[in-house]
Write an enzyme that holds these catalytic residues in place. Structure first.
Site, PDB file in Angstrom:
ATOM      1  N   LYS A   1      56.334  72.083  90.045  1.00  0.00           N
ATOM      2  CA  LYS A   1      57.124  71.768  88.851  1.00  0.00           C
ATOM      3  C   LYS A   1      56.660  72.647  87.721  1.00  0.00           C
ATOM      4  CE  LYS A   1      60.112  69.363  86.520  1.00  0.00           C
ATOM      5  NZ  LYS A   1      60.776  70.671  86.230  1.00  0.00           N
TER       6      LYS A   1
ATOM      7  N   GLN B   1      49.761  74.982  84.546  1.00  0.00           N
ATOM      8  CA  GLN B   1      50.676  73.882  84.870  1.00  0.00           C
ATOM      9  C   GLN B   1      50.056  72.881  85.852  1.00  0.00           C
ATOM     10  OE1 GLN B   1      53.975  74.697  83.370  1.00  0.00           O
ATOM     11  NE2 GLN B   1      54.291  72.499  83.459  1.00  0.00           N
TER      12      GLN B   1
ATOM     13  N   LYS C   1      47.970  70.535  83.671  1.00  0.00           N
ATOM     14  CA  LYS C   1      48.869  69.819  82.757  1.00  0.00           C
ATOM     15  C   LYS C   1      49.624  68.722  83.505  1.00  0.00           C
ATOM     16  CE  LYS C   1      51.630  72.530  80.446  1.00  0.00           C
ATOM     17  NZ  LYS C   1      52.774  73.303  79.896  1.00  0.00           N
TER      18      LYS C   1
ATOM     19  N   LYS D   1      55.617  78.009  88.284  1.00  0.00           N
ATOM     20  CA  LYS D   1      56.258  78.673  87.139  1.00  0.00           C
ATOM     21  C   LYS D   1      57.071  79.839  87.668  1.00  0.00           C
ATOM     22  CE  LYS D   1      56.293  78.328  82.601  1.00  0.00           C
ATOM     23  NZ  LYS D   1      56.045  77.134  81.783  1.00  0.00           N
TER      24      LYS D   1
ATOM     25  N   GLY E   1      63.230  74.671  81.870  1.00  0.00           N
ATOM     26  CA  GLY E   1      63.265  75.717  80.858  1.00  0.00           C
ATOM     27  C   GLY E   1      61.881  76.138  80.378  1.00  0.00           C
ATOM     28  N   ASP E   2      61.837  77.234  79.683  1.00  0.00           N
ATOM     29  CA  ASP E   2      60.654  77.731  78.969  1.00  0.00           C
ATOM     30  C   ASP E   2      61.208  78.751  77.972  1.00  0.00           C
ATOM     31  OD1 ASP E   2      57.498  77.634  79.199  1.00  0.00           O
ATOM     32  OD2 ASP E   2      57.962  79.731  78.906  1.00  0.00           O
TER      33      ASP E   2
ATOM     34  N   THR F   1      58.872  67.955  74.355  1.00  0.00           N
ATOM     35  CA  THR F   1      57.633  68.736  74.197  1.00  0.00           C
ATOM     36  C   THR F   1      57.138  68.630  72.753  1.00  0.00           C
ATOM     37  OG1 THR F   1      58.502  70.239  75.869  1.00  0.00           O
ATOM     38  CG2 THR F   1      56.540  70.946  74.682  1.00  0.00           C
TER      39      THR F   1
ATOM     40  N   ASN G   1      62.651  75.693  70.900  1.00  0.00           N
ATOM     41  CA  ASN G   1      62.764  74.297  71.301  1.00  0.00           C
ATOM     42  C   ASN G   1      61.528  73.475  70.921  1.00  0.00           C
ATOM     43  OD1 ASN G   1      61.951  72.361  73.848  1.00  0.00           O
ATOM     44  ND2 ASN G   1      64.062  72.095  73.161  1.00  0.00           N
TER      45      ASN G   1
HETATM   46  P1  NDP Z   1      62.059  79.168  72.909  1.00  0.00           P
HETATM   47  O1  NDP Z   1      62.580  80.338  73.621  1.00  0.00           O
HETATM   48  O2  NDP Z   1      62.956  78.037  72.590  1.00  0.00           O
HETATM   49  O3  NDP Z   1      61.356  79.613  71.560  1.00  0.00           O
HETATM   50  C1  NDP Z   1      60.305  80.517  71.538  1.00  0.00           C
HETATM   51  C2  NDP Z   1      59.916  80.755  70.106  1.00  0.00           C
HETATM   52  O4  NDP Z   1      58.706  81.506  70.069  1.00  0.00           O
HETATM   53  C3  NDP Z   1      60.953  81.585  69.348  1.00  0.00           C
HETATM   54  O5  NDP Z   1      60.938  81.245  67.999  1.00  0.00           O
HETATM   55  C4  NDP Z   1      60.446  83.010  69.573  1.00  0.00           C
HETATM   56  O6  NDP Z   1      60.856  83.934  68.593  1.00  0.00           O
HETATM   57  C5  NDP Z   1      58.954  82.794  69.484  1.00  0.00           C
HETATM   58  N1  NDP Z   1      58.290  83.843  70.266  1.00  0.00           N
HETATM   59  C6  NDP Z   1      58.434  84.127  71.580  1.00  0.00           C
HETATM   60  N2  NDP Z   1      57.716  85.184  71.932  1.00  0.00           N
HETATM   61  C7  NDP Z   1      57.116  85.596  70.814  1.00  0.00           C
HETATM   62  C8  NDP Z   1      56.228  86.646  70.509  1.00  0.00           C
HETATM   63  N3  NDP Z   1      55.832  87.524  71.453  1.00  0.00           N
HETATM   64  N4  NDP Z   1      55.773  86.750  69.230  1.00  0.00           N
HETATM   65  C9  NDP Z   1      56.172  85.876  68.280  1.00  0.00           C
HETATM   66  N5  NDP Z   1      57.020  84.852  68.503  1.00  0.00           N
HETATM   67  C10 NDP Z   1      57.475  84.720  69.748  1.00  0.00           C
HETATM   68  O7  NDP Z   1      60.813  78.661  73.802  1.00  0.00           O
HETATM   69  P2  NDP Z   1      60.098  77.250  73.798  1.00  0.00           P
HETATM   70  O8  NDP Z   1      60.104  76.638  72.452  1.00  0.00           O
HETATM   71  O9  NDP Z   1      60.623  76.478  74.946  1.00  0.00           O
HETATM   72  O10 NDP Z   1      58.607  77.683  74.196  1.00  0.00           O
HETATM   73  C11 NDP Z   1      57.613  77.968  73.228  1.00  0.00           C
HETATM   74  C12 NDP Z   1      56.243  77.830  73.860  1.00  0.00           C
HETATM   75  O11 NDP Z   1      56.065  76.477  74.336  1.00  0.00           O
HETATM   76  C13 NDP Z   1      55.976  78.713  75.078  1.00  0.00           C
HETATM   77  O12 NDP Z   1      54.611  79.066  75.095  1.00  0.00           O
HETATM   78  C14 NDP Z   1      56.279  77.795  76.255  1.00  0.00           C
HETATM   79  O13 NDP Z   1      55.606  78.201  77.417  1.00  0.00           O
HETATM   80  C15 NDP Z   1      55.710  76.487  75.715  1.00  0.00           C
HETATM   81  N6  NDP Z   1      56.195  75.245  76.323  1.00  0.00           N
HETATM   82  C16 NDP Z   1      57.527  74.975  76.402  1.00  0.00           C
HETATM   83  C17 NDP Z   1      57.956  73.766  76.923  1.00  0.00           C
HETATM   84  C18 NDP Z   1      59.386  73.371  76.961  1.00  0.00           C
HETATM   85  O14 NDP Z   1      59.666  72.249  77.350  1.00  0.00           O
HETATM   86  N7  NDP Z   1      60.305  74.203  76.534  1.00  0.00           N
HETATM   87  C19 NDP Z   1      56.998  72.803  77.481  1.00  0.00           C
HETATM   88  C20 NDP Z   1      55.613  73.157  77.280  1.00  0.00           C
HETATM   89  C21 NDP Z   1      55.253  74.351  76.730  1.00  0.00           C
HETATM   90  P3  NDP Z   1      61.987  85.016  68.959  1.00  0.00           P
HETATM   91  O15 NDP Z   1      63.274  84.253  68.980  1.00  0.00           O
HETATM   92  O16 NDP Z   1      61.903  86.007  67.876  1.00  0.00           O
HETATM   93  O17 NDP Z   1      61.617  85.579  70.299  1.00  0.00           O
HETATM   94  O1  2IT Z   2      55.294  74.822  80.111  1.00  0.00           O
HETATM   95  C1  2IT Z   2      55.918  73.801  80.449  1.00  0.00           C
HETATM   96  O2  2IT Z   2      55.344  72.734  80.697  1.00  0.00           O
HETATM   97  C2  2IT Z   2      57.379  73.878  80.503  1.00  0.00           C
HETATM   98  N1  2IT Z   2      57.948  74.921  80.217  1.00  0.00           N
HETATM   99  C3  2IT Z   2      58.175  72.688  80.949  1.00  0.00           C
HETATM  100  C4  2IT Z   2      58.172  72.574  82.447  1.00  0.00           C
HETATM  101  C5  2IT Z   2      59.075  71.504  83.007  1.00  0.00           C
HETATM  102  O3  2IT Z   2      59.151  71.475  84.258  1.00  0.00           O
HETATM  103  O4  2IT Z   2      59.669  70.714  82.278  1.00  0.00           O
END
Ligand code: NDP
Ligand code: 2IT
Length: 444
Positions: free
Chosen positions: A90, A111, A114, A126, A165-166, A209, A240
């Site tokens: 997952k 992961q 976590k 992943k 998603g991520d 998240t 997100n």
């Molecule tokens: P999104 O794609 O929704 O948003 C990512 C955000 O981070 C955007 O604002 C993006 O800016 C910025 N970003 C990405 N890469 C860079 C970079 N190299 N430098 C500066 N800013 C950057 O992703 P999420 O919100 O889903 O994910 C954000 C983080 O949270 C990641 O590390 C992900 O692995 C982690 N995560 C996500 C989960 C989920 O459920 N979605 C769960 C647990 C962890 P820009 O638009 O300019 O690229």
């Molecule tokens: O980093 C993470 O935990 C995620 N991007 C979410 C993974 C998931 O299966 O919901």
């Protein structure tokens, strides 16, 4: 040489050019030293660490698709199936130009621990692609997703591997991926999470998240006889995770003064107006710069440096290694007290050590952002039962899970005489469940 150092050296030698993977392994092995030392013979004889750091399987494939100009594009696609000791693989899919095998191995490795901390039966995985969804039309994103899933569908399933998603993968992408999976396999099953509410998705998954980060932050504050009320907060990113961390921390009485994207950051001393950020990012897919054009008194700064704004609480919710030693020093100098990682590994090892040594309560991503995958597991449960829970039910379960994660992390840190070291606590507590399962299942 200690067993953990030996395994780390082996990982570096055998996985060249994967610095993020080395970093994630280093952090975990350093934390596990105290556990391994107590029973080194047994762990060595079972080669537990060698097995833990080697993915069960990595699938890599070609993703050809046709762009709006009729040109054929080719991207790389991957799925890292890291560890299935406690459940089906997952973990999310990341679409970003920086994606490579090493990045996905670090994410898949994180992961494992976590998912274990959530208390739910999910293994670690992943995947993703170096495809960049930015600036692509909906048709191009659909063409890419369909091609990606045409290959990936051979290796996933509701009881086998369940992506989500991520970065760069949200509701739109999950929809296109799900449609193609169903079309090829002829199965309407919970093979992906983060689905839309009319086709098997769970309420609160979108928020989970970010909300989870704040629920655990609230527990940390309470454990230190403190509250979030009236605190000044910086949330990095504006995707997100960031958006829903801002929503929840604001509901709990704190004020978020800055957010960013990869181009720059906005500072709004009156408090970020989230409806405007949502409109820019969720509706228009625009840049955070536009916030300053729309809100009087808000200032946009191009480039990095959001951490130079003074805050009590810093929530990095963008990407790996966004906060380095200099950033950590600036946060401490400005009186920051709490850091909870919404992103995966957003703080460098040096940055983390500095924060911990200078009295900042630091909660690592594998604990702080586990609410997303936990709610994904709740989505899988609802899919299996063929029913759906109310938003209140899911939110209450998410809250309980985050409170329990805090307890497990805090307890493990105390058991090993390192109270408040939540990095050690998270790694040990996550490891304990996985290692029991690995031992019971024999040499696999
Ligand atoms: P999104 O794609 O929704 O948003 C990512 C955000 O981070 C955007 O604002 C993006 O800016 C910025 N970003 C990405 N890469 C860079 C970079 N190299 N430098 C500066 N800013 C950057 O992703 P999420 O919100 O889903 O994910 C954000 C983080 O949270 C990641 O590390 C992900 O692995 C982690 N995560 C996500 C989960 C989920 O459920 N979605 C769960 C647990 C962890 P820009 O638009 O300019 O690229
Ligand atoms: O980093 C993470 O935990 C995620 N991007 C979410 C993974 C998931 O299966 O919901």
């Amino acid at each position: 040489m200690s067993y953990t150092d030996e395994v780390y050296e082996r990982v570096v030698a055998q996985n060249p050019g994967e610095p993020e993977f080395h970093q994630a392994v280093r952090e975990v092995l350093d934390s596990l030293k105290v556990v391994i030392d107590r029973n080194e013979e047994e762990y060595r004889s079972l080669s537990i660490l060698e097995r833990l750091v080697e993915p069960e399987r990595i699938i890599s494939f070609r993703v050809p698709w046709v762009d709006d100009n009729g040109n054929i594009q080719v991207n790389k696609g991957y799925r890292v199936q890291f560890n299935s000791a406690i459940g089906p693989y997952k973990g999310g899919l990341r679409f970003h130009p920086t994606v490579n095998q090493g990045i996905l191995k670090f994410l898949g490795f994180e992961q494992i621990f976590k998912n274990s901390l959530t208390g739910l039966p999910i293994g670690g995985g992943k995947g993703g692609s170096n495809f960049d969804p930015k600036g692509k039309s909906d048709r191009e994103v659909m063409a890419f997703c369909q091609s990606f899933m045409t290959e990936l569908c051979k290796y996933i399933g509701a009881d086998q591997d369940v992506p989500a998603g991520d970065i760069g993968v949200g509701g739109r992408e999950i929809g296109f991926l799900y449609g193609q999976y169903k079309r090829i396999k002829g199965l309407y099953e919970g093979v992906l999470t983060g689905k839309g509410l009319t086709w098997g998705g769970s309420l609160i998954r979108t928020q989970a998240t970010g909300y989870g980060v704040v629920y655990i932050l609230d527990e940390i504050a309470k454990a230190h006889n403190d509250t979030l009320e009236g605190k000044t907060v910086i949330v990095t990113g504006s995707g997100n995770v960031a958006i829903y961390a801002v929503e929840k921390v604001t509901q709990l009485g704190a004020k978020v003064v800055a957010m960013c994207d990869s181009n720059g950051y906005v500072y709004d001393p009156d408090g970020i107006k989230l409806d405007i950020v949502k409109d820019i990012k969720e509706v228009k897919r625009g840049r955070i710069k536009e916030y300053a054009d729309r809100v009087e008194g808000a200032v946009y700064t191009e480039g990095k440096g959001i951490w130079t704004i003074p805050c009590d609480i810093y929530l990095p919710c963008a990407t790996q290694n966004e906060l380095d030693l200099d950033g950590a020093k600036t946060l401490v100098a400005n009186g920051c007290k709490y850091v909870a990682e919404g992103a995966n590994m957003p703080t460098t090892l040096e940055g983390t050590a500095y924060l911990q040594e200078n009295g900042v309560c630091f909660m690592p991503g594998k604990a702080a952002n586990a609410g997303g995958v936990a709610t994904s597991a709740l989505e899988m449960t609802q899919n299996s039962m063929r029913l759906s829970w109310s938003a209140e039910e899911v939110d209450a379960k998410l809250h309980d899970i985050m409170v329990n994660i805090f307890k497990k992390v805090d307890d493990a840190a105390k058991r090993y005489d390192m109270p408040d070291n939540y990095v050690v606590g998270a790694n040990i507590a996550g490891f304990e469940k996985v290692v029991e399962a690995m031992k019971a299942q024999g040499i696999v």
